[in-house]
Design a protein around this motif. Sequence first.
Motif: not given
Length: 497
Positions: A4-12, A271-290
Amino acid sequence: MQMLQNDVQGKATTTARGLAMPMLEFNLLRWFSLISLLIITAVAGGLGYVSTRFVVRDSVERDAMLTAQFIQAIALAEVRHSQLPPGSTMGELLDPRLDQQHLQFSPALAESTRVEFLDHVAHLPDILLANVYARDRTIIWSTNPALIGERIEADGDLDRAFHSRKAVSASYHQANDDREEQKFQREPRSLFIENYIPLFDSQGEQVLAMVEIYKEPQDLARRIQRGYVLIWASTLVGGALIYFGLFWIVRRAAQLLHLQQDRLVANETYVALGEMSSAVAHSLRNPLANIRSSAELAQEIAAPAAQKNIADIISQVDRMSRWVRDFLVSLRPTSDEAEAVDLVAAIEDTRLAFAQQIERNGIRFRYEGPALQWVNSQPLQLTQILNSLFSNALEAMPEGGLLCAQVSVQDGQRAELVLVDTGKGMSQQQERMVFKPFYTTKQGGLGVGLALVKRIMERFGGSVSLSSREQEGTRVSLTFNIAAGGAHGAQHSGRRG
């Protein structure tokens, strides 16, 4: 998590490259400087040339008119003075070859009248040469005796004067050796003028003789020189004033355009950062809850010795969840209406949030300033700023050091927070790029922290600056507007460590 970190870093990185891609820009200021300079120079030079030509031509024509009027007045006066019969003119008397043909007066009277007139002509002020032409273009008298009897065949000005029956004038700066009639007894020093003055018959229709006057009017030459200086100086000063005035306006416009362009790029970045952040948040939410659910289950069956570690896991998961939520909130479009926020309390809350990391890294924290200071901001935004700055400072001191926060009031209107660490610092290149979105020196970092700090500070009328030296540490200065009613808050100094 690593994927996930690599994916986010690649998008950034992709977004940063897209926003930072070099474009062929039109440099308004440079092109204006060149083109306007050429145009203004050409226009000013043209106006100066036309103006000087007009001054010379007008002055020469006026001098020619006065000279012609003077010569014709002398001719009329001499005819009257000699008491010649009515209808006689000076034009009839100038050619000595016709003296025997006059029926109404004697050759002697004609000669004496002619001599008096020519004597006046020879003693005109500033004269270089005077010639008198008969109708056949023969020089019948001249102040240069060598020219008498010469016949001038090809002289356009002379022919034009005979045919137009008007005074013709021309100005020269150098004598023409090819013209036989320009045999001066002394060389002209500067500008000289040639005048053709026709003398008519009694009916005023036929030109009987032509008086040619070469003169070097010293006073006129000086006035023309002064006119040259005045015209060209005015043209130069006027052109310079126009150029620099327009240059200032265009420079100001270019600065505003550059600022608007930077803001546009920043908005696209966020705007791009917000879109990335939404993707990060959705990707992190379930793992953190687990992770939290698993930690809670483990806490129920774990031995007492492991309870503290499991509680730390749950605390850090909650902290990360809050950070993601706050991060998303900070990127949403919000109003710029500021609230009164206690800066000192926000610093203390941030210190408590990072207390474990401060203790683990062996860092000493020191606060200097008042116990209360109200500033214009928003609680969530201010927390985001301080979290980012504290996180950077602690990461810069992995082996311990000193983190000092200083709050002071500037001129009663603004409050300044200075955060100083003794970490590894930055190079000059890094210092120049530190507020650029997606620029980072951290392994796996996104490079959005300080960019967000700058954006949030400017949103509420504040500012941020940073200075750093390698192996010596970093100093970050935040300037806030003091909230209304907060300028007279408690000013006594306190220290927390």
